[in-house]
Design a protein around this motif. Structure first.
Motif, PDB file in Angstrom:
ATOM      1  N   PRO A 100      12.999  72.604  58.899  1.00 45.98           N
ATOM      2  CA  PRO A 100      13.157  73.938  58.324  1.00 45.98           C
ATOM      3  C   PRO A 100      15.198  73.660  57.491  1.00 45.98           C
ATOM      4  CG  PRO A 100      13.938  74.347  60.927  1.00 45.98           C
ATOM      5  CD  PRO A 100      13.003  73.002  60.231  1.00 45.98           C
ATOM      6  N   LEU A 101      15.263  73.780  56.376  1.00 47.80           N
ATOM      7  CA  LEU A 101      17.166  73.467  56.083  1.00 47.80           C
ATOM      8  C   LEU A 101      17.002  74.540  55.491  1.00 47.80           C
ATOM      9  CD1 LEU A 101      18.701  72.092  54.805  1.00 47.80           C
ATOM     10  CD2 LEU A 101      17.834  71.267  52.721  1.00 47.80           C
ATOM     11  N   SER A 102      18.106  75.339  56.356  1.00 45.47           N
ATOM     12  CA  SER A 102      18.625  76.822  55.601  1.00 45.47           C
ATOM     13  C   SER A 102      18.823  76.849  53.348  1.00 45.47           C
ATOM     14  CB  SER A 102      19.804  77.498  56.289  1.00 45.47           C
ATOM     15  OG  SER A 102      20.722  76.723  55.313  1.00 45.47           O
ATOM     16  N   ARG A 103      17.947  77.847  53.197  1.00 47.95           N
ATOM     17  CA  ARG A 103      18.208  78.349  51.731  1.00 47.95           C
ATOM     18  C   ARG A 103      19.446  78.036  52.052  1.00 47.95           C
ATOM     19  NH1 ARG A 103      14.930  79.184  47.772  1.00 47.95           N
ATOM     20  NH2 ARG A 103      15.665  80.503  46.076  1.00 47.95           N
ATOM     21  N   GLU A 104      20.243  78.594  52.726  1.00 42.13           N
ATOM     22  CA  GLU A 104      21.887  79.200  52.125  1.00 42.13           C
ATOM     23  C   GLU A 104      22.744  77.584  52.177  1.00 42.13           C
ATOM     24  OE1 GLU A 104      20.578  81.055  55.106  1.00 42.13           O
ATOM     25  OE2 GLU A 104      20.651  82.670  53.677  1.00 42.13           O
ATOM     26  N   LEU A 105      22.082  77.236  53.160  1.00 41.30           N
ATOM     27  CA  LEU A 105      22.614  75.466  52.929  1.00 41.30           C
ATOM     28  C   LEU A 105      22.104  73.958  51.789  1.00 41.30           C
ATOM     29  CD1 LEU A 105      24.411  72.766  54.356  1.00 41.30           C
ATOM     30  CD2 LEU A 105      21.729  72.214  55.429  1.00 41.30           C
ATOM     31  N   PHE A 106      21.110  74.938  51.130  1.00 42.49           N
ATOM     32  CA  PHE A 106      20.545  74.189  50.231  1.00 42.49           C
ATOM     33  C   PHE A 106      21.206  74.447  48.814  1.00 42.49           C
ATOM     34  CE2 PHE A 106      17.265  73.958  46.831  1.00 42.49           C
ATOM     35  CZ  PHE A 106      16.298  73.180  46.791  1.00 42.49           C
ATOM     36  N   LEU A 107      20.754  76.259  48.897  1.00 38.19           N
ATOM     37  CA  LEU A 107      22.049  77.071  47.475  1.00 38.19           C
ATOM     38  C   LEU A 107      23.371  75.913  48.037  1.00 38.19           C
ATOM     39  CD1 LEU A 107      20.269  79.791  47.532  1.00 38.19           C
ATOM     40  CD2 LEU A 107      20.209  77.986  46.078  1.00 38.19           C
ATOM     41  N   LYS A 108      24.184  75.237  48.291  1.00 33.91           N
ATOM     42  CA  LYS A 108      25.384  75.125  48.241  1.00 33.91           C
ATOM     43  C   LYS A 108      25.684  72.867  47.600  1.00 33.91           C
ATOM     44  CE  LYS A 108      27.271  77.833  52.125  1.00 33.91           C
ATOM     45  NZ  LYS A 108      28.182  77.549  53.773  1.00 33.91           N
ATOM     46  N   GLU A 109      24.571  73.484  48.212  1.00 32.76           N
ATOM     47  CA  GLU A 109      24.287  71.527  47.530  1.00 32.76           C
ATOM     48  C   GLU A 109      23.998  71.649  45.879  1.00 32.76           C
ATOM     49  OE1 GLU A 109      21.172  69.580  48.747  1.00 32.76           O
ATOM     50  OE2 GLU A 109      21.781  70.061  50.706  1.00 32.76           O
ATOM     51  N   ASP A 110      24.690  70.452  45.082  1.00 30.71           N
ATOM     52  CA  ASP A 110      24.722  70.351  44.020  1.00 30.71           C
ATOM     53  C   ASP A 110      23.299  71.001  43.243  1.00 30.71           C
ATOM     54  OD1 ASP A 110      26.899  69.402  44.008  1.00 30.71           O
ATOM     55  OD2 ASP A 110      26.240  67.377  44.032  1.00 30.71           O
ATOM     56  N   ASN A 111      23.670  72.369  42.642  1.00 31.84           N
ATOM     57  CA  ASN A 111      22.300  73.010  42.392  1.00 31.84           C
ATOM     58  C   ASN A 111      22.287  73.919  40.959  1.00 31.84           C
ATOM     59  OD1 ASN A 111      19.708  73.132  42.390  1.00 31.84           O
ATOM     60  ND2 ASN A 111      19.333  74.790  43.328  1.00 31.84           N
ATOM     61  N   ASN A 127      16.932  76.217  35.445  1.00 38.89           N
ATOM     62  CA  ASN A 127      17.793  77.373  35.771  1.00 38.89           C
ATOM     63  C   ASN A 127      18.649  76.149  36.793  1.00 38.89           C
ATOM     64  OD1 ASN A 127      15.522  77.227  37.792  1.00 38.89           O
ATOM     65  ND2 ASN A 127      16.044  79.515  38.069  1.00 38.89           N
ATOM     66  N   GLN A 128      17.863  75.515  37.223  1.00 40.91           N
ATOM     67  CA  GLN A 128      18.479  74.607  38.537  1.00 40.91           C
ATOM     68  C   GLN A 128      17.382  73.337  38.849  1.00 40.91           C
ATOM     69  OE1 GLN A 128      17.636  77.316  41.391  1.00 40.91           O
ATOM     70  NE2 GLN A 128      16.509  76.439  42.393  1.00 40.91           N
ATOM     71  N   VAL A 129      18.647  72.377  39.535  1.00 38.12           N
ATOM     72  CA  VAL A 129      18.112  70.802  39.871  1.00 38.12           C
ATOM     73  C   VAL A 129      17.229  70.394  41.278  1.00 38.12           C
ATOM     74  CG1 VAL A 129      19.270  70.013  38.046  1.00 38.12           C
ATOM     75  CG2 VAL A 129      19.575  70.060  40.023  1.00 38.12           C
ATOM     76  N   ASN A 130      17.474  71.346  41.732  1.00 35.42           N
ATOM     77  CA  ASN A 130      16.161  71.579  43.318  1.00 35.42           C
ATOM     78  C   ASN A 130      15.592  73.277  43.413  1.00 35.42           C
ATOM     79  OD1 ASN A 130      18.113  68.934  43.625  1.00 35.42           O
ATOM     80  ND2 ASN A 130      19.516  70.027  44.251  1.00 35.42           N
ATOM     81  N   TYR A 131      14.806  72.268  44.641  1.00 39.82           N
ATOM     82  CA  TYR A 131      13.852  74.010  44.010  1.00 39.82           C
ATOM     83  C   TYR A 131      13.131  73.900  45.576  1.00 39.82           C
ATOM     84  CZ  TYR A 131      14.178  74.388  39.490  1.00 39.82           C
ATOM     85  OH  TYR A 131      14.434  74.816  37.550  1.00 39.82           O
TER      86      TYR A 131
END
Length: 186
Positions: A46-57, A77-81
């Motif tokens: 599992p990858l936390s959504r907060e960590l995911f959204l901090k990346e280049d998105n 709206n974004q490049v990572n989903y």
């Protein structure tokens, strides 16, 4: 069950060229007869959504066109989903001098395998979402709302796992005119 993280470093993945699978083998020792059974399990990191959204998105805006024939702007709206996210965006038609038969948005999976110094690429069309049927008017904006949860066999992307394979997903917008010419951008 509790497994140390270093013992199972990769997630379960079932693709065309590659399958990463884990099993629990259960042995029951009894006096009349020994029983053995294998049970397949899935390993997910599992990858936390907060960590995911901090990346280049960041939002993505791409211009697609052929001079004096068609000019379209594709925005999402974004490049990572995440696997349960929604792709939200729009297509703006700035110029259209073609008789468009249809316009589709596709999700494409690309598996790259490097086994014994032999490179193999496998491309799979995961989903097609029709955006337009017929020629668009200049100035029209076509909204996009594509739910990823409805796409079967969608997995996370994997980047260079053990120098053996990687899995990437792409959004591709494609136009086809009445003369069967295809224009696309990935």
């Amino acid at each position: 069950f509790n497994f140390p993280p270093k013992k199972k470093p990769y997630e379960t993945y079932l693709g065309v060229s590659v399958k990463v699978r884990y099993y629990i083998c259960v042995n029951i020792l009894s006096s009349p007869k020994n029983l053995c059974n294998k049970i397949e399990i899935a390993i997910l990191n599992p990858l936390s959504r907060e960590l995911f959204l901090k990346e280049d998105n960041f939002p993505l805006k791409i211009e697609i066109g052929v001079e004096k024939l068609i000019h379209v702007i594709f925005e999402v709206n974004q490049v990572n989903y995440f696997l349960r996210d929604v792709v939200v965006g729009k297509v703006k038609v700035l110029e259209c001098n073609l008789n468009i038969k249809h316009m589709v948005l596709q999700i494409i999976r690309k598996e790259n395998l490097n086994f014994l110094n032999t490179l193999s690429n496998e491309t799979t069309l995961m989903s097609t979402f029709q955006l337009l049927d017929g020629s668009p008017d200049v100035g029209i904006e076509i909204p996009i709302r594509l739910y990823l949860s409805g796409i079967r066999n969608l997995t996370p992307s994997f980047d260079n796992i053990d120098d053996k394979f990687s899995v990437q997903y792409f959004l591709s917008i494609e136009f086809e005119d009445i003369e069967q010419r295809t224009f696309f951008r990935k």
